[in-house]
Design a protein around this motif. Structure first.
Motif: not given
Ligand SMILES: Nc1ncnc2c1ncn2[C@@H]1O[C@H](COP(=O)(O)OP(=O)(O)OP(=O)(O)O)[C@@H](O)[C@H]1O
Ligand SMILES: [Mg+2]
Lengths: 266, 288
Positions: A134, A136-138, A140, B79, B103, B106, B113, B135
């Motif tokens: 998760d 990693l996904e957030t 991007g 998510l 992305n 994002r 978290f 990035h």
């Protein structure tokens, strides 16, 4: 209680869904491995190298040892039967052909399933449980590109390499038997091997190994991503990755062997 | 370089290239949630949530355990798929746009978290540097400096080469915050940033959030149980209960809110329902 047709129906649906998931994973990973790099989205080189070492290089000793043993076993079993016909020379052909066409790719695949397929499922599964996927996904970062592509590339390159190692080890195992029991020389045995083999035998083994690489990576990673729950879920997925991979590899092997048989005629 | 009252150095200078000042859209809200409902594992976890987070404000989400706070944050970063309703970030519906487009958005969101979610295969420094490496085209040396600054901001300087497994729970959490800060995002989401931290460090995190708001005008959403911290940092507070919004307002409005559930939460009163023996027995037989 479910009635039998309902049970069958439900299981088939679940199976179809599983295949669909695998196919989706396959197409995404293939996209990120072979298409995306040409659109300026690079592959993670260092991670790929690390996977190659773990998946390929570190498996060389165990693969060679097992295939050498199997080479000896085939020579022994072959000699037992061929002796009756006074055709002991054919031990060379028998080892060469069964090893390169069949046993080297298959055994390599099974060893790699045990070493790496299970590790893929466990690694990705643990990351899933720890919300690392998760995260990693957030950020991007596509988890397929980040986690699957290095493994996929490493497997595609290393499985054929390991299969060649296994071919060599199996033939040398046969040679060991022939030298100690049939009074042949190493060079004589190797020359006879080269004579008995067609390029086609080796290539068909290598084609199989590439297919196995795809199967093992896909099932291992897919099982990892489908982990639900905690550590127990990781254990379950790892087991199921190994069982499903072994089954699929052997099924694919049968299909490919049949194809080679009927298209070749020899 | 400034020195905070506790003598720790807090560095607010950041490479100007990454400053998130420029407004991306004309909108005044960063996050807009409309009629969001979410069902997970067959249970409705969020019910018709309507929420707006304005640019540059700090929104605190209060609520009991299991009220759906983390799930709400997970929806904001895409998510989870909503069962109904929509989530708009910078005016874009995140469930409609392409993955590439999402992305891009994002990259402007940092999320810390609840369980830190550090990548265990990498060192703490590599974790923080990861979004920058992936990035941006910054030089390695620049990335290292920025990583050090981010770790300093959360009081973890000198831990770059540690593996996440070598850190304590609270340290992991702070490393997760440092990673969320790495890209100097426009929106920061914190899931219980100070749960499990000692009071001094928790106060440091509060101060960090206030600084991020004042110096960089970041939009911050904080999920928390800590009432003092909530009232200190919030511009606006939302109280979540059993998946729906119970109350919403400025800290003062919430402080004087008359809703009994909110009062119970603020005054730290336990639930009494289960102590009523007859009712409890009835509830058991009803379910059977
Ligand atoms: N993947 C899931 N599948 C099924 N139910 C879920 C899932 N994730 C969360 N839930 C349920 O949703 C509810 C809200 O969970 P959530 O994690 O959002 O709570 P929370 O408000 O963050 O609680 P806490 O303060 O304890 O972190 C819980 O009742 C939980 O059981
Ligand atoms: Mg939570």
């Amino acid at each position: 209680m479910l009635s039998l047709p309902a049970l069958v129906g439900r299981q088939s649906l679940a199976f179809a869904r599983y295949l669909g998931g695998l196919a989706e994973m396959f197409s995404k990973a293939t996209y990120w491995t072979f298409v995306a790099p040409f659109r300026g989205k690079g592959v993670r080189g260092s991670a790929t190298m690390r996977q190659m070492v773990v998946v390929g290089f570190q498996a060389v000793p165990i693969v060679s040892l097992i295939c050498a043993f199997v080479g000896i076993i085939i020579a022994l079993q072959g000699a037992y039967e061929l002796r009756k016909f006074g055709a002991l020379n054919y031990v060379v052909d028998m080892v060469a052909i069964t090893v390169t066409r069949e046993l080297a790719p298959l055994l390599t695949a099974i060893i790699v399933i045990g070493r790496s397929g299970s590790a893929f499922a466990a690694e990705i599964g643990t990351m899933k449980v720890g919300e690392e996927v998760d995260a990693l996904e957030t950020m991007g970062l596509n988890p397929i590109r980040f986690l699957v592509v290095p493994k996929y590339l490493a497997m595609l390159v290393m499985m054929p390499c390991l299969t060649i190692v296994a071919d060599t080890a199996g033939v040398l195992g046969g040679a060991f038997f022939a030298i100690t029991n049939l009074d042949s020389s190493l060079s004589g045995y190797l020359l006879a091997t080269v004579d008995s083999l067609l390029l086609r035998d080796i290539v068909s083994g290598l084609i199989k190994s590439v297919v196995f690489a795809v199967i093992i990576t896909k099932i291992g990673c897919y099982e990892g991503f489908s982990v639900r729950g905690g550590a127990e879920g990781v254990g379950r997925s790892t087991t199921s990755a190994v069982v499903k991979s072994i089954f699929s590899v052997i099924a694919a092997d049968m299909i490919f062997t049949a194809i080679f048989y009927f298209t070749n005629g020899s | 370089m400034e020195v905070d009252p506790r003598g720790r150095q807090i560095n607010l200078q950041v490479a100007p290239v990454l400053l998130p000042m420029a407004a991306t859209t004309e909108n005044h809200n960063s996050i807009l949630i409309r009629n969001l409902s979410s069902t997970l594992g067959g249970r409705e976890v969020l019910r018709e949530i309507n929420l707006e987070v304005r640019r540059g404000e700090t929104l605190v989400i209060l609520g009991g355990s299991g009220s759906g706070k983390s799930t709400l944050l997970r929806h904001i970063v895409g998510l989870e798929e909503p069962t109904a309703g929509e989530v708009l970030i910078f005016g874009k519906n995140i469930n409609r746009i392409s993955e590439d487009e999402f992305n891009e958005i994002r990259k402007k969101i940092g999320m810390a978290f609840q369980g830190s979610a550090l990548l265990n295969s990498m060192s703490v420094g590599e974790n923080v540097a990861l979004p920058l490496r992936e990035h941006t085209n910054l030089e390695d040396s620049t990335i290292q400096i920025m990583t050090r600054i981010k770790l300093e901001q959360v009081g973890l300087s000198g831990f770059e080469s540690f593996a996440p497994s070598q850190l304590s729970g609270g340290m992991k959490k702070r490393a997760g915050i440092a990673r969320a800060l790495a890209m100097d995002p426009e929106i920061l989401l914190f899931d219980e940033p100070s749960a499990g931290l000692d009071p001094i460090i928790a106060a440091g995190i509060d101060e960090l959030i206030l600084k991020l708001k004042h110096a960089f005008h970041m939009t911050v959403v904080v999920v928390t149980h800590e009432l003092t911290s909530a009232f200190l940092i919030a511009d606006r507070i939302v109280v979540l209960d059993k998946g729906s919004i119970l109350a919403e307002g400025t800290p003062d409005e919430i402080r004087h809110c008359t809703n009994p559930r909110v009062r119970q939460f603020l005054e730290r009163q336990p639930d009494h329902e289960e102590q009523d023996a007859e009712k409890y027995l009835n509830s058991l037989t009803e379910e059977a």
